[in-house]
Design an enzyme around this catalytic site. Structure first.
Site, short mmCIF file in Angstrom:
data_model
loop_
_atom_site.label_atom_id
_atom_site.label_comp_id
_atom_site.label_asym_id
_atom_site.label_seq_id
_atom_site.Cartn_x
_atom_site.Cartn_y
_atom_site.Cartn_z
N HIS A 82 0.80 -1.25 -0.13
CA HIS A 82 0.05 0.06 -0.09
C HIS A 82 0.94 1.28 0.13
O HIS A 82 0.31 2.26 0.48
CB HIS A 82 -0.94 0.16 1.20
CG HIS A 82 -1.94 -1.18 0.99
ND1 HIS A 82 -2.77 -1.16 0.22
CD2 HIS A 82 -2.14 -2.29 1.99
CE1 HIS A 82 -3.89 -2.27 0.37
NE2 HIS A 82 -3.01 -2.93 1.53
N LYS A 90 18.68 9.48 27.39
CA LYS A 90 18.17 8.07 27.87
C LYS A 90 16.74 8.61 28.56
O LYS A 90 15.46 7.73 28.18
CB LYS A 90 18.90 7.67 29.14
CG LYS A 90 18.64 6.54 29.48
CD LYS A 90 18.62 5.18 28.60
CE LYS A 90 18.02 4.09 29.31
NZ LYS A 90 17.93 2.96 28.16
#
Length: 625
Positions: free
Chosen positions: A521, A620
């Site tokens: 698609h 982080k």
């Protein structure tokens, strides 16, 4: 995200303690670093800061030491900055000071009304030297201390007043020249206090070494873990004062808050590399242990039960998460639907600004750190609408764990590499158990013993992959590819997304993950003979058959195919390479397949010489929205 370490009571070791603390926060992602120290009798706070990594700050300190101008003091704080307001530069690095250099501040978060405050302060004659939002804080304190109602000898009231003027999210630590005290406050940004053994003794009756008499403040426990395992987590609106006598924590009205001193149960050596070249590789190899910790005491295979320390009976579930945790949440939502519980998964940043109806939903926030700003905002919005909330997190004492009605801990231990590895596997496993526990309640456990047996086998199967993987050879063949695709169906679709994310964030290569059926698609237009396609195919059922059909589609476009498979289907005959995993039910095969993709990402990045543990522009724990 930005890192803070501060201390009182370390004596002549203050500077060394701060620099050591910064090295332990090095994993968080940053672009500048600095320190500030003062001692009784000082008229200004001594500050040294530099753009770049910690090595540049160390060089500057060494040069100052050789010249006899090194900063010294018994009260100190230090910071690693991740740029938000203003680019990386010496001027924009923390700590920031007022006009006279008497007040120094380090800050994590964003001050949303900084421009208004800056305009007011500049109109009052204050001169700013940076582009940051943080610099308004020391100037605001300076301005208040100049007023007749405040006393420089006891700056706490002025600092408290300044905190009430700030809007946004922040963790702030303040030092005033000549005052042997640190002041701190937090709002929607983490701040943890490291108590001295003396302080801890009063709460627990135990003693600990070393550094009796020293007290610490930090954005994360690793900054001071080698000096004390006793911690106090500050809540929103609380104000901390630490000095040579210990600490006092008060609420926004000045009332003393009695806090519990908790013990951190992991060893400082857990945050070392243990001989591995990178933290990421170490943490990939720690996954068998992390999974055992996650499962321990929770799975009763003989009794056919899962026992979790949470009290939930959801009619439906909404997951909110970001990044890797979002992929874990997608995986969890699939398992809840299998258990007969309607489940949706939302990006936390979108949920917080356009919340769907909550009604009777349990809202589950998946967050490794428990401090992710977007996820916290989503959980708070859900609670404001009356929803019951659960945090799936790695961090005991985190904001998410404290604010949610329930908490499910994944027990991974500290993870230092910015790219999540063992925490993703543990999130998958924890959510697996959570879905099974709900299936028990609803009488839909079905093949419970088979599922529990699969969970029991996970640590050993992950170890087998680590021992036998050919991921390095695959990485070597495709290291120069311009783009990579990852595909999977069902519970393997989140694994495809995660495989792509791991590769792109540490190798800086373009990589995309897709539900297998979506290739045709649109994305198929991008497939060429230079586009490796990693296909996760396990079992021999309808999903495997359909994914093999998608593999044939890319094969006919000359794309090289790497199959991550247990060998039960014939996908291997259409693949250029096979990364094998042990036979397992789909719910645990998804954990195993991800380990192979982690290894591929690591080896590609390593071969390209990337800074694997500190990828550019990333942090982080993302504590800003």
């Amino acid at each position: 995200m930005c890192g803070i370490i501060a201390c009182v009571g370390c004596g002549d070791d203050t500077l060394d303690t701060l620099v050591h603390g910064l090295s332990k926060l090095d994993y968080r992602g940053y672009d500048s670093a600095g320190v500030a120290l003062t001692a009784p009798g000082d008229e200004t706070v001594a500050v040294v800061k530099r753009e770049g990594k910690l090595e540049r700050l160390r060089e500057a300190l060494d040069q100052a030491d050789a010249a006899g101008t090194a900063p010294s003091g018994t009260v100190g704080m230090a910071h690693t900055r991740w740029s938000t307001h203003g680019p990386p530069s010496d001027a924009n690095a923390h700590p920031h000071t007022d006009c006279s250099g008497e007040v120094a501040v380090v800050h994590n978060g964003i001050i949303e009304n900084y421009q208004t405050l800056r305009d007011e302060l500049e109109a009052a004659g204050h001169e700013f030297r940076s582009e940051t939002d943080t610099e308004v804080i020391p100037h605001l304190i300076e301005d208040l201390l100049a007023g007749p109602e405040y006393d420089h000898a006891d700056p706490e009231p002025a600092i408290r007043e300044a905190m009430t003027r700030l809007e946004g999210s922040f963790a702030v630590v303040v030092s005033v020249a000549g005052v042997e005290t640190l002041f701190a406050s937090r709002q929607d940004n983490p701040l943890v206090l490291g108590a001295s053994p003396r302080d801890a003794e009063s709460a627990s009756g135990e003693r600990s070494e070393p550094r009796a008499g020293a007290t610490y403040l930090a954005s994360d426990v690793p900054a001071f873990r080698e000096f004390t395992d006793r911690v106090v987590y500050l809540e929103n609106g609380e104000f901390a004062r630490i000095d040579t006598d210990g600490f006092t924590i008060t609420d926004s009205d000045g009332g003393v808050v009695e806090k519990t001193v908790e013990t951190v149960d992991w060893d400082p050596e857990d945050t070392g590399k243990s001989g591995y070249d990178h933290f990421m590789l170490k943490e990939i190899y720690e996954q068998p242990r992390a999974l055992r910790q996650c499962l321990q005491g929770r799975v009763d295979e003989m009794g056919g039960r899962v026992t979790l320390d949470v009290d939930i009976e959801p009619e439906r579930v909404q997951f909110v998460a970001c990044g890797t945790s979002y992929h874990a949440a997608l995986y969890g939502a699939e398992l809840f639907r299998e258990a007969g519980v309607p489940a949706q998964c939302f990006l936390a940043s979108e949920y917080a600004t356009s919340t769907p109806p909550v009604d009777d939903a349990l809202v589950v926030g998946v967050t490794q750190s428990g401090e992710t700003a977007d996820t916290l905002s989503a959980l708070r919005e859900a609670r404001s609408r009356g929803a019951r909330t659960l945090a799936c997190t790695n961090t005991v004492g985190s904001t998410a764990a404290r604010e949610c009605d329930e908490a499910l801990f994944i027990r991974s231990g500290p993870e230092i590499g910015v790219a999540a590895t063992k925490t993703f596997a543990s999130q998958q496993t924890a959510l697996n158990m959570l879905a099974l526990s709900v299936a028990q309640q609803r009488g839909r456990a079905g093949t419970m013993r088979e599922s529990l047996s699969a969970l029991r086998d996970l640590p050993g199967e992950v170890q087998a992959i680590l021992d036998e993987s050919s991921a390095e050879a695959v990485a070597e063949e495709f290291v120069d590819a311009p783009s990579y695709f990852f595909i999977g169906r069902g519970v393997h679709y989140p694994v495809a997304l995660e495989g792509a994310l791991k590769l792109k964030e540490i190798s800086y290569k373009h990589a995309e993950g897709f539900a297998s059926g979506e290739l045709k698609h649109g994305p198929l237009a991008l497939v060429t003979g230079e586009t490796p396609v990693f296909a996760v195919v396990t079992g021999d059922g309808p999903l495997a058959t359909k994914t093999i059909g998608n593999v044939k589609e890319v094969e006919s476009r000359d794309a090289p195919v790497v199959a991550v498979t247990d060998g039960r289907s014939d996908v291997g005959r259409y693949a250029d390479h096979v990364l094998e995993i042990p036979e397992a039910p789909p719910r645990t095969a998804a954990v195993l397949a991800n380990v192979q993709l982690q290894l591929v990402a690591y080896h590609v990045a390593d071969m390209l010489g990337r800074p694997i543990d500190k990828p550019r522009n990333l942090a982080k724990s993302v504590t800003v929205e």
